[in-house]
Structure formats: C-alpha cells, structure tokens
Motif scaffolding. Structure first.
Motif, short mmCIF file in Angstrom:
data_model
loop_
_atom_site.label_atom_id
_atom_site.label_comp_id
_atom_site.label_asym_id
_atom_site.label_seq_id
_atom_site.Cartn_x
_atom_site.Cartn_y
_atom_site.Cartn_z
N ALA A 89 0.85 -1.19 0.00
CA ALA A 89 0.00 0.00 0.00
C ALA A 89 0.89 1.23 0.00
CB ALA A 89 -0.92 0.00 1.21
N ALA A 90 0.81 2.02 -1.05
CA ALA A 90 1.48 3.32 -1.11
C ALA A 90 0.44 4.34 -0.64
CB ALA A 90 1.96 3.63 -2.51
N VAL A 91 0.45 4.60 0.66
CA VAL A 91 -0.60 5.43 1.28
C VAL A 91 -0.24 6.89 1.03
CG1 VAL A 91 -1.91 5.89 3.38
CG2 VAL A 91 -0.93 3.62 3.00
N ASN A 92 -0.84 7.45 -0.01
CA ASN A 92 -0.46 8.78 -0.50
C ASN A 92 -1.22 9.90 0.19
OD1 ASN A 92 -2.67 7.48 -2.02
ND2 ASN A 92 -2.83 9.46 -3.03
N GLY A 93 -2.23 9.58 0.98
CA GLY A 93 -3.00 10.61 1.66
C GLY A 93 -3.86 9.97 2.73
N ALA A 94 -4.97 10.61 3.06
CA ALA A 94 -5.83 10.12 4.13
C ALA A 94 -6.36 8.72 3.83
CB ALA A 94 -7.00 11.08 4.34
N ALA A 95 -6.32 7.87 4.86
CA ALA A 95 -6.90 6.52 4.79
C ALA A 95 -7.80 6.39 6.01
CB ALA A 95 -5.81 5.46 4.79
N ALA A 96 -9.10 6.58 5.81
CA ALA A 96 -10.04 6.66 6.92
C ALA A 96 -11.05 5.53 6.85
CB ALA A 96 -10.77 8.01 6.91
#
Length: 271
Positions: A111-118
């Motif tokens: 997972a390339a978490v590029n911003g908010a993960a809600a």
C-alpha cells in the motif's frame, strides 16, 4: 456498474502491477462499483505467477476516505424485497471479502498510502502486506465517530496483531487519527517518505520483491499470514519445515544456488 473505470491498472515495470483507486473527487471513497472492480482485478491476478508484486495507491490527494456516505449502492446478487438487515449484511460481506482477496493473492501487496486513509480506507491499508506512507498521510479509525463499531473490515483482527492489543484498543475506542510519524514509530508503516516519492519507493520495494523466486515469495507471504493464526510455536515451525522442503525441491532453488556460485543474477522460471 458505471462506465467509468474506478480501478486503474498499469504495469510500470516488469512483473509489477500498479492499482489505483480512481474516484479522486470523492477522495476514493468506497462504493459498490469501486469495490466490485477491485475484487475483479484481484481475482484476475490471484494465481498469476507473472505478477510478482502489486502496488496499491489512490488517485489525487487521498488514499481512500472509507465508505461513501452518500450511498454505497447495491452489490450483485441482491434480490428485490430484501430487508435492511439482509441487504446491509450483503454490503458488509462485499467489502470485507477484500480481506481474504488480499491474503489469497500470491503476489505481495504494497500500500502506497499517499493521503488520508479513513474507516474502510484504513482497513484497506491494513490488509496490505507492506505499508509505505507519505509524510502527509493520516490513518483514521473513523467508524466509531459515525455511530458504528470500529471492529470492521478486519480491523479488530489485523490491528492488535500489528501493534498490540492495548495500543489498538486506544486507537479504536477513541477514533483518533494516526499521522505518518506515529504510524512508523508503532510499526504500522514500513517507512515514511516525502509525498512526491512515496509511489516510487513503493515501486522500488516491489522490484526488490520481484527479484526473488515467485514460489519462495508466495510461500513466504502465505506462511507468514497463516502463522498469525496457528495456536503454538510448534505448529508454526512444522508449517515452516514442510514449506521449506517444498521450496528446496524447485528448479528455482537450484538456479539460485548455481547463480550465486557463478556470481550472476538468477533467472527464475517458477519451476
């Protein structure tokens, strides 16, 4: 399903599949079409030995904002006249089925978490084998802030195993956000990267995985996840022993040994 592609795929490097959630105007919030397309993509590559690693990211400024609160839609198979409980459980199973889909896919998922993960977006990140986060990214266990339980889409099983029960309980019961620096400190993120390089680092990680034998990578992922569930160390070691013998009988193992002795890169054939 809508005509627009809500899941974009490309192969930027040999053996690497890049998956992008593509609802940027809605912060990649989950609806029935996005989840159905993601299921289909994962089903297509589940047993594909040519796909050596997968990178998952979001288009735009968010990774995934969780469930689309304006409406999820109706999953395939729903029948007219289903009650609220029946339809609600169908929706729940449709999304939560991704946990098994991620796990049963042979290729590791980064997972390339590029911003908010809600909410469900945080669960989506937790399903991955590896998480690489942008320094501006945030994880947020948001279900409890919406009058629901934070035990959802695998979070109650995954999060305590990653960071321990007490830390997980504190995060899940308060519904607070976790910034990238804290995520790295407590072991939720493998690394934190500048926003403009997070995808590149994820692809480099995928390439490093792809340099190893396909069967060895598959067995490593499968056994690691399985051993989170076994009841004892003895059972875990027994599974390791049998898997290691399987790997030792492959031609790729022999190729790895010979190439090492000959001081050249291995040429794996998944045999």
């Amino acid at each position: 399903m809508s005509d627009a592609k809500l899941i974009l795929t490309e192969r930027p490097r040999p053996g690497i599949l890049l998956i992008r959630l593509n609802r940027p105007d809605e912060l990649n919030a989950m609806n029935v079409d996005l989840i159905e397309e993601l299921h289909e993509v994962l089903a297509d590559v589940r047993d594909d030995s040519l796909t050596r690693a997968i990178v998952l990211t979001g288009e735009g400024r968010a990774f995934c904002a969780g469930l689309d609160l304006r409406g999820y839609g109706t999953p395939r198979g729903a029948t007219e006249g289903e009650g609220r409980a029946q339809l609600g459980l169908r929706v729940q199973k449709h999304i939560a089925g991704l946990v098994d889909a991620f796990r049963s896919t042979r290729a590791p998922i980064i997972a390339a978490v590029n911003g908010a993960a809600a909410g469900g977006g945080m669960s989506l990140a937790l399903m991955a084998d590896i998480r690489i986060m942008s320094e501006t990214a945030v994880l947020h266990a948001a279900f409890i802030r919406r009058g629901l339980s934070n035990c959802d889409i695998g979070m109650s099983w995954l999060l305590p195993r990653m960071i321990g029960f007490s830390r997980a309980a504190q995060i899940m019961l308060t519904g607070r956000s976790i910034d990238a620096a804290e995520a790295e400190r407590i072991g939720l993120a493998s690394s934190v990267e500048p926003a403009d390089t997070v995808l590149e680092v994820a692809l480099e990680t995928a390439e490093a995985i792809a340099q190893n034998s396909p069967f060895g990578v598959w067995m490593t992922k499968e056994v690691m996840w399985s051993n989170l569930e076994v009841p004892s160390m003895r059972a875990a070691i027994d599974l390791e022993n049998r898997t290691q013998i399987l790997c030792s009988l492959t031609r790729d193992h022999r190729e790895a040994v010979v190439s090492f002795l000959e001081k050249r890169p291995p040429e794996f054939q998944n045999h």
